[in-house]
Design a protein around this motif. Structure first.
Motif, PDB file in Angstrom:
ATOM      1  N   ALA A   1     -59.410 -33.461  -3.114  1.00  0.00           N
ATOM      2  CA  ALA A   1     -59.295 -33.704  -4.555  1.00  0.00           C
ATOM      3  C   ALA A   1     -58.854 -35.117  -4.876  1.00  0.00           C
ATOM      4  O   ALA A   1     -58.741 -35.478  -6.051  1.00  0.00           O
ATOM      5  CB  ALA A   1     -58.315 -32.704  -5.176  1.00  0.00           C
ATOM      6  N   LEU A   2     -58.615 -35.923  -3.870  1.00  0.00           N
ATOM      7  CA  LEU A   2     -58.207 -37.309  -4.100  1.00  0.00           C
ATOM      8  C   LEU A   2     -59.449 -38.190  -4.181  1.00  0.00           C
ATOM      9  O   LEU A   2     -60.308 -38.161  -3.285  1.00  0.00           O
ATOM     10  CB  LEU A   2     -57.284 -37.776  -2.978  1.00  0.00           C
TER      11      LEU A   2
ATOM     12  N   VAL B   1     -60.974 -35.315 -13.557  1.00  0.00           N
ATOM     13  CA  VAL B   1     -60.100 -34.257 -14.067  1.00  0.00           C
ATOM     14  C   VAL B   1     -60.884 -32.964 -14.253  1.00  0.00           C
ATOM     15  O   VAL B   1     -60.389 -31.868 -13.943  1.00  0.00           O
ATOM     16  CB  VAL B   1     -59.417 -34.709 -15.372  1.00  0.00           C
ATOM     17  N   GLU B   2     -62.094 -33.052 -14.749  1.00  0.00           N
ATOM     18  CA  GLU B   2     -62.915 -31.843 -14.902  1.00  0.00           C
ATOM     19  C   GLU B   2     -63.153 -31.185 -13.545  1.00  0.00           C
ATOM     20  O   GLU B   2     -63.107 -29.952 -13.416  1.00  0.00           O
ATOM     21  CB  GLU B   2     -64.237 -32.190 -15.574  1.00  0.00           C
TER      22      GLU B   2
ATOM     23  N   TYR C   1     -55.973 -24.248 -17.255  1.00  0.00           N
ATOM     24  CA  TYR C   1     -57.076 -23.390 -16.831  1.00  0.00           C
ATOM     25  C   TYR C   1     -57.204 -22.202 -17.788  1.00  0.00           C
ATOM     26  O   TYR C   1     -56.579 -21.161 -17.570  1.00  0.00           O
ATOM     27  CB  TYR C   1     -56.823 -22.869 -15.412  1.00  0.00           C
ATOM     28  N   PRO C   2     -58.004 -22.367 -18.865  1.00  0.00           N
ATOM     29  CA  PRO C   2     -58.804 -23.536 -19.230  1.00  0.00           C
ATOM     30  C   PRO C   2     -58.025 -24.469 -20.156  1.00  0.00           C
ATOM     31  O   PRO C   2     -56.965 -24.098 -20.672  1.00  0.00           O
ATOM     32  CB  PRO C   2     -59.977 -22.908 -19.989  1.00  0.00           C
TER      33      PRO C   2
ATOM     34  N   ARG D   1     -61.503 -26.941  -9.295  1.00  0.00           N
ATOM     35  CA  ARG D   1     -61.013 -26.707  -7.939  1.00  0.00           C
ATOM     36  C   ARG D   1     -59.702 -25.926  -7.964  1.00  0.00           C
ATOM     37  O   ARG D   1     -59.553 -24.907  -7.263  1.00  0.00           O
ATOM     38  CB  ARG D   1     -60.801 -28.036  -7.212  1.00  0.00           C
ATOM     39  N   TYR D   2     -58.743 -26.398  -8.744  1.00  0.00           N
ATOM     40  CA  TYR D   2     -57.428 -25.767  -8.722  1.00  0.00           C
ATOM     41  C   TYR D   2     -57.448 -24.389  -9.371  1.00  0.00           C
ATOM     42  O   TYR D   2     -56.659 -23.511  -9.001  1.00  0.00           O
ATOM     43  CB  TYR D   2     -56.390 -26.685  -9.362  1.00  0.00           C
ATOM     44  N   ARG D   3     -58.348 -24.184 -10.313  1.00  0.00           N
ATOM     45  CA  ARG D   3     -58.478 -22.831 -10.861  1.00  0.00           C
ATOM     46  C   ARG D   3     -58.978 -21.868  -9.783  1.00  0.00           C
ATOM     47  O   ARG D   3     -58.474 -20.754  -9.669  1.00  0.00           O
ATOM     48  CB  ARG D   3     -59.424 -22.826 -12.060  1.00  0.00           C
TER      49      ARG D   3
END
Length: 399
Positions: free
Chosen positions: A32-33, A286-287, A207-208, A292-294
């Motif tokens: 994610a970086l 960010v989108e 999220y969301p 990913r984190y959701r």
């Protein structure tokens, strides 16, 4: 995210035992970086700004970043701050340290939410103040009870300059204060003369989206100081964040000796971030990480429901953390040695409280690992829970 080899100096903060899935670290997933996009932004910033990108910067931060940041906050929050209310920092912890240095004197009483970000307690304690938990109920900080506590402390001849909290996707609980509770808390703090220091680090990780409006955006100027960070939305290694405060506070920070001497904080990275944002890379990034984190949150939630059904929790609508409550009074504390023996770790709940409480709880982070690894970690945690139950009455935990 690999450990340094023999004979080498460490390069990262992350440390864990060999073969352990450590769900305690609130760190971004390596994938994610935005390595490639940041490299492009660095080159573009150097082309655009030339030698100015490597010179001393403006005390409050470079204009291009502040202008973009205020506009972005206007999109994702209730209102855009004024550029004169914005100071670029070396991350949220630096912002907290700065504002505590402005507001606090040794011997003051600082109120904090309970539970709250455990490392913030260390930052605040560095200022030689007494840290006291604000009264809370099922909905978060209780404004009326907090106001009464402030009056009692003031009657003792002591100052209460600030109250620190993470009202949006709280670390560790993931919960957010309701709109009604936010407005009541702001009003109570204003009447009591206490500055609310709002840690808004997780705003972009909803999220969301969108996240609830900040305390800062719904308050009179000077009532709230909002601190934020690009550690979660872009990368922690940038050491970039900001604070929003009344213009006199920003001016006082800009006049500090080390700022006047060094010309702002992290100027080169700040200009690179401005370029990263202007190119559209920030919005796209960010989108992508929200998605990913959701997915990672959902994977952790599914795994806990399957392999540790004894745990109670609320599914967080943002942030990086799942806050579990185990049935046994000391469950979150007592389970840890069994978990580590099984190859998994976490942060016990007591770390997030000023008083010796929170032993029911533990915090799991879903940010660092992919769904399969999260599921494997929770399987180990469930097995550790069963072993700990079988070992009830044992005098010592596993070695």
């Amino acid at each position: 995210m690999t450990a340094p080899g023999p004979g080498t100096l460490p390069t990262v903060q992350f440390r864990t035992g060999e073969g352990t899935i450590d769900l305690g670290w609130g760190h971004p997933h390596p994938s994610a970086l935005p390595v490639d996009a940041w490299a492009e932004a660095t080159e573009a910033a150097l082309r655009r700004y030339g030698a100015s990108a490597l010179a001393y910067g403006h005390p409050t931060g470079p204009g291009p970043l502040i202008e973009w940041l205020c506009g972005r906050l206007g999109e994702v929050d209730g209102a855009a701050p004024d550029p004169g209310q914005t100071f670029v920092t070396a991350g949220a912890s630096h912002a907290l340290d700065l504002i505590a240095s402005i507001l606090c004197r040794p011997g003051d009483v600082v109120l904090v939410d309970s539970p709250t970000y455990h490392l913030a307690l260390r930052v605040i304690a560095d200022h030689r103040v007494d840290i006291v938990p604000a009264p809370v109920d099922a909905d978060g900080i209780d404004p009326a009870a907090t106001a009464e506590l402030v009056r009692a402390i003031v009657r003792q001849g002591r100052r209460v300059p600030m109250l620190y909290l993470v009202p949006t996707f709280n670390n560790p609980t993931g919960r957010s204060l309701s709109a009604q509770r936010r407005s009541a808390l702001v009003a109570a703090a204003q009447r009591a003369g206490v500055t609310l220091v709002e840690d808004d680090t997780y705003r972009e990780l909803a999220y969301p989206a969108p996240a609830p409006a900040s305390l800062f955006s719904g308050s009179e100027v000077g009532a709230v100081v909002r601190i934020g960070s690009f550690a979660k939305s872009v990368a922690p290694g940038l050491r970039l964040g900001w604070l929003n405060a009344a213009a006199p506070v920003v001016e006082a920070l800009a006049a500090r000796g080390y700022v006047d001497s060094g010309g702002g904080v992290n100027h080169t990275n700040a200009l690179t971030l401005a370029e990263f944002a202007a190119s559209g890379a920030y919005r796209r990034h960010v989108e992508a990480i929200r998605s990913r984190y959701r997915r990672q949150r959902d994977a952790l939630v599914t795994a806990v429901r399957r392999d540790l059904p004894q745990a109670g929790f609320t599914v967080p609508a943002g942030g990086w953390f799942l806050w579990l409550r185990l049935p046994a009074p000391g469950g979150g504390t007592e389970l840890l040695p069994y978990a580590e023996a099984a190859g998994v770790s976490y942060v016990p709940g007591r770390r997030f409280f000023v008083a010796d409480t929170g032993h029911h709880h533990l915090r799991l982070s879903f940010s660092l690992f992919d769904p399969a690894t999260l599921a494997a970690g929770v399987r180990r945690l469930g097995e550790a829970y069963r072993v700990a139950g079988m070992a009830a009455g044992a005098t010592t935990p596993p070695g």
